[in-house]
Design an enzyme around this catalytic site. Sequence first.
Site, PDB file in Angstrom:
ATOM      1  N   ASP A  42       0.832  -1.198   0.000  1.00  0.00           N
ATOM      2  CA  ASP A  42       0.000   0.000   0.000  1.00  0.00           C
ATOM      3  C   ASP A  42       0.870   1.252   0.000  1.00  0.00           C
ATOM      4  OD1 ASP A  42       0.905  -0.141   2.604  1.00  0.00           O
ATOM      5  OD2 ASP A  42      -1.081  -0.138   3.536  1.00  0.00           O
ATOM      6  N   SER A  43       2.198   1.063   0.051  1.00  0.00           N
ATOM      7  CA  SER A  43       3.126   2.165  -0.210  1.00  0.00           C
ATOM      8  C   SER A  43       2.929   2.733  -1.610  1.00  0.00           C
ATOM      9  CB  SER A  43       4.571   1.698  -0.034  1.00  0.00           C
ATOM     10  OG  SER A  43       4.804   0.500  -0.757  1.00  0.00           O
ATOM     11  N   ASP A  81      -0.942  -6.110  -0.230  1.00  0.00           N
ATOM     12  CA  ASP A  81      -1.361  -5.440   1.000  1.00  0.00           C
ATOM     13  C   ASP A  81      -2.872  -5.212   0.997  1.00  0.00           C
ATOM     14  OD1 ASP A  81       0.481  -4.902   3.007  1.00  0.00           O
ATOM     15  OD2 ASP A  81       1.366  -3.214   1.933  1.00  0.00           O
ATOM     16  N   LYS A 111      -1.328  -9.327   2.989  1.00  0.00           N
ATOM     17  CA  LYS A 111      -0.632  -8.842   4.167  1.00  0.00           C
ATOM     18  C   LYS A 111      -1.492  -7.808   4.859  1.00  0.00           C
ATOM     19  CE  LYS A 111       2.948  -5.919   4.080  1.00  0.00           C
ATOM     20  NZ  LYS A 111       2.476  -4.830   4.988  1.00  0.00           N
ATOM     21  N   GLU A 113      -1.765  -5.335   8.732  1.00  0.00           N
ATOM     22  CA  GLU A 113      -1.011  -4.799   9.852  1.00  0.00           C
ATOM     23  C   GLU A 113      -1.747  -5.008  11.172  1.00  0.00           C
ATOM     24  OE1 GLU A 113       0.765  -1.101   7.146  1.00  0.00           O
ATOM     25  OE2 GLU A 113      -0.274  -0.677   9.035  1.00  0.00           O
ATOM     26  N   GLU A 180       8.819  -4.028  11.023  1.00  0.00           N
ATOM     27  CA  GLU A 180       9.286  -2.753  10.482  1.00  0.00           C
ATOM     28  C   GLU A 180       9.760  -1.822  11.589  1.00  0.00           C
ATOM     29  OE1 GLU A 180       7.908   0.882   7.496  1.00  0.00           O
ATOM     30  OE2 GLU A 180       6.619  -0.866   7.753  1.00  0.00           O
TER      31      GLU A 180
END
Length: 262
Positions: A42-43, A81, A111, A113, A180
């Site tokens: 999602d970056s 993501d 993925k 978070e 991270e």
Amino acid sequence: MTTAKLRQMKQAGEKIAMLTSYDFTLARLVDEAGVDMFLVGDSASNIVCGNDTTLPITVDEMIFLAKGVVRAAQHALVVIDMPFGSYQVSEEEAVRNAIRMLKESGSDAVKLEGGEEILPQIRHMIQAGVPVCGHLGLTPQSVNQFGGYGLRAKEEAEAAKLLHDAQLLDEAGCFCIVLEKIPASLAAQVTKAVSCPVIGIGAGNQTDGQVLVLHDMLGMNEGFKPKFLRHFAQLNETIKTAISDYVTAVKDSSFPNENECY
């Protein structure tokens, strides 16, 4: 590359190389160069769309970007993501979005978070047959909650929670965990404490592998140089010089020349 192969690599002590990718052309080069895993991160909200955070990007946009990467991936496993808001509301919505993202993009895994607070969603995804990669430490989707992108788990209480969360994710069946921007010593401890591979970004070199944002490690982003980032190329200047030369050649009519005309 498969999730089972990744576990075998951890057991054998073979390091895992992961990079982000967002389009077919660059992903093809990354795959041919031998990377083990793609992260359609999602970056892309920052790198592709120019947003200040990862928060604005949508499920539809992530699926669109991942399709090109999947078409390029002849070797590497593709992880997509799940964007902010796609899994936090409810277990049912999380599973529905995860299944949709895999089906429509062709990715191999998702993925997301978080730790214990999203454990029910993770368990239901895995029960539904969706491979899940966890993400702990600095979680960019929580930037407004954290108040920035600083080092996480410096204090004993947060470090203990992170270790506990990693063990919960491992027990739930996550095939991989990204750590991270946490202390290297903590990342090493987590890596030894879980059976699944641990991929670090700003988490030292004792994890099972590493991930970087492709455009960052290629030196395409001026002014962005956190401590953990190594520039393996300086394409920023190379690209600008090439484009400047093109502009000059167009304006002085030296492009196209006789050999470049039909």
